[in-house]
Design a protein around this motif. Structure first.
Motif, mmCIF file in Angstrom:
data_model
loop_
_atom_site.group_PDB
_atom_site.id
_atom_site.type_symbol
_atom_site.label_atom_id
_atom_site.label_comp_id
_atom_site.label_asym_id
_atom_site.label_seq_id
_atom_site.Cartn_x
_atom_site.Cartn_y
_atom_site.Cartn_z
ATOM 1 N N LEU A 5 0.820 -1.094 0.111
ATOM 2 C CA LEU A 5 -0.221 -0.028 0.140
ATOM 3 C C LEU A 5 0.738 1.270 0.126
ATOM 4 O O LEU A 5 0.493 2.115 -0.643
ATOM 5 C CB LEU A 5 -1.036 0.042 1.266
ATOM 6 C CG LEU A 5 -1.963 -1.006 1.166
ATOM 7 C CD1 LEU A 5 -2.821 -1.280 2.657
ATOM 8 C CD2 LEU A 5 -3.078 -0.872 0.117
ATOM 9 N N ARG B 164 -6.380 2.526 -2.964
ATOM 10 C CA ARG B 164 -6.839 0.999 -3.319
ATOM 11 C C ARG B 164 -8.434 0.979 -3.214
ATOM 12 O O ARG B 164 -8.858 0.252 -3.787
ATOM 13 C CB ARG B 164 -6.005 0.352 -2.293
ATOM 14 C CG ARG B 164 -6.156 -1.113 -2.644
ATOM 15 C CD ARG B 164 -5.109 -1.645 -3.910
ATOM 16 N NE ARG B 164 -5.504 -2.896 -4.311
ATOM 17 C CZ ARG B 164 -5.041 -4.145 -4.156
ATOM 18 N NH1 ARG B 164 -3.736 -3.932 -3.150
ATOM 19 N NH2 ARG B 164 -4.978 -5.266 -4.638
ATOM 20 N N ASP C 173 -9.955 -0.072 -6.554
ATOM 21 C CA ASP C 173 -10.589 -1.371 -6.342
ATOM 22 C C ASP C 173 -11.619 -1.843 -5.694
ATOM 23 O O ASP C 173 -12.375 -2.954 -5.784
ATOM 24 C CB ASP C 173 -9.453 -2.337 -6.089
ATOM 25 C CG ASP C 173 -8.140 -2.307 -6.441
ATOM 26 O OD1 ASP C 173 -7.975 -2.180 -7.813
ATOM 27 O OD2 ASP C 173 -6.945 -2.696 -6.008
#
Length: 335
Positions: free
Chosen positions: A114, A301, A305
């Protein structure tokens, strides 16, 4: 749409509320609560009840603040200080029961992944093959990649707080012998990871985390008041000189040096030794001190996603067994 992140670190609980328009996490509000968990938790030891109560209060206030700023329930995670505690699951259950926030812990390699994503987005594609160094209180993360996510990540038990407790607890300032002993430990732990980074041949190297930001300032980088868009470089030779300065002073006096804060003064020397040794072993002569790190990586993220990704992270955190007291993780990054 606004989303929020709560990051429970070794010293502070930090909240970021961001607008997610056009796929870019633009912060609209930040806040922090200084708990200094690292001073209450010995490496590998449990989180004491008093510290859990403080953590509950901080997470609850962070959640209320996020709501006031129009964000949904925060994406909340804790790093090594909670992850490595033998009563980790009890801490997470207590936070959930008393605040309604699903606090989870992230494996070291996920932290590296990350953080790499945040650094990649900040640096852009022109940075090419990218190496990442990130030092926390309990662990040191290294990553390398050519794309959006890293091809290689490693999480090593070389956090600045952990090493300070192990090598410098009884001497302030430490003797040259203790500093050399620390450097030997770091060289031994980093040998294989550094060889991989040398073999990959990164075009650009970045360093993230508050410790590296403070060391960068000590080495001559622009102060934070100049804003995040100022280019900040930290050179290996300057970091070596900084070790000499830090090692000559007790922790209380280090806090008077440029960039070194009082809460991190004690661990600044260990952080500098880890950073310099990593640069020397990898052959990297300079790093860019990057303002984006794990919190921005979580936000990105989530945006890119979707929420199902975070739900899976939280599920794995709840099911995972307690980690080894001295973890060593080297892995290919997940996709």
């Amino acid at each position: 749409m606004r989303i929020s992140v709560v990051d429970v670190g070794s010293n502070t609980v930090r909240l970021v509320v961001a607008d997610a328009a056009d796929g870019v996490p633009l912060p609209v509000h930040t806040a922090k609560w200084r708990l200094r968990l690292s001073e209450q938790v010995t490496p590998g030891g449990p989180v004491p009840e008093r510290a859990v109560d403080q953590l509950v209060d901080a997470v609850a206030e962070a959640s209320r603040t996020a709501t006031r700023w129009g964000a949904a329930g925060p994406l909340a995670f804790a790093t090594a200080v909670v992850r490595n505690a033998p009563n980790r699951h009890e801490v997470l259950r207590t936070v959930r029961a008393r605040t309604g926030v699903d606090l989870c812990t992230l494996p070291g390699e996920v932290e590296a992944e990350l953080t790499f994503l945040g650094a990649r987005r900040w640096m852009g594609w022109r940075s090419g093959p990218l190496a990442l160094l990130d030092i926390g209180g309990g662990t040191f993360e290294v990553a390398f990649g050519r794309g959006r996510l890293p091809d290689f990540v490693a999480s090593l038990p070389l956090g600045a707080r952990r090493l300070t407790h192990e090598f410098f607890a009884d001497e302030d300032p430490p003797s040259p012998e203790r500093v050399r002993a620390l450097r030997r430990r770091v060289r031994h732990q980093l040998r294989d990871v550094a060889a991989r980074i040398r073999w990959e041949g990164p075009r650009t190297a970045v360093a993230t985390s508050r410790t590296f930001q403070q060391l960068g300032r000590l080495c001559g980088a622009a102060p934070g008041r100049h804003g995040p868009f100022v280019d900040r470089q930290m050179y290996r030779s300057e970091l070596r000189a900084a070790i000499t300065r830090l090692a000559a002073l007790p922790a209380a006096e280090r806090a008077h040096l440029p960039g070194i804060s009082a809460p991190r003064a004690a661990q600044s020397l260990a952080g500098a030794v880890v950073g310099h040794t990593a640069l020397k072993l990898t052959g990297i002569k300079a790093v860019t001190v990057c303002p984006w790190a794990i919190r921005e990586g979580v936000l990105l993220r989530h945006i890119e996603d979707g929420p199902s990704w975070w739900a899976e992270v939280a599920r794995r955190s709840a099911e995972a067994a307690p980690p080894d007291p001295v973890p060593l993780r080297i892995a290919a990054a997940s996709r």
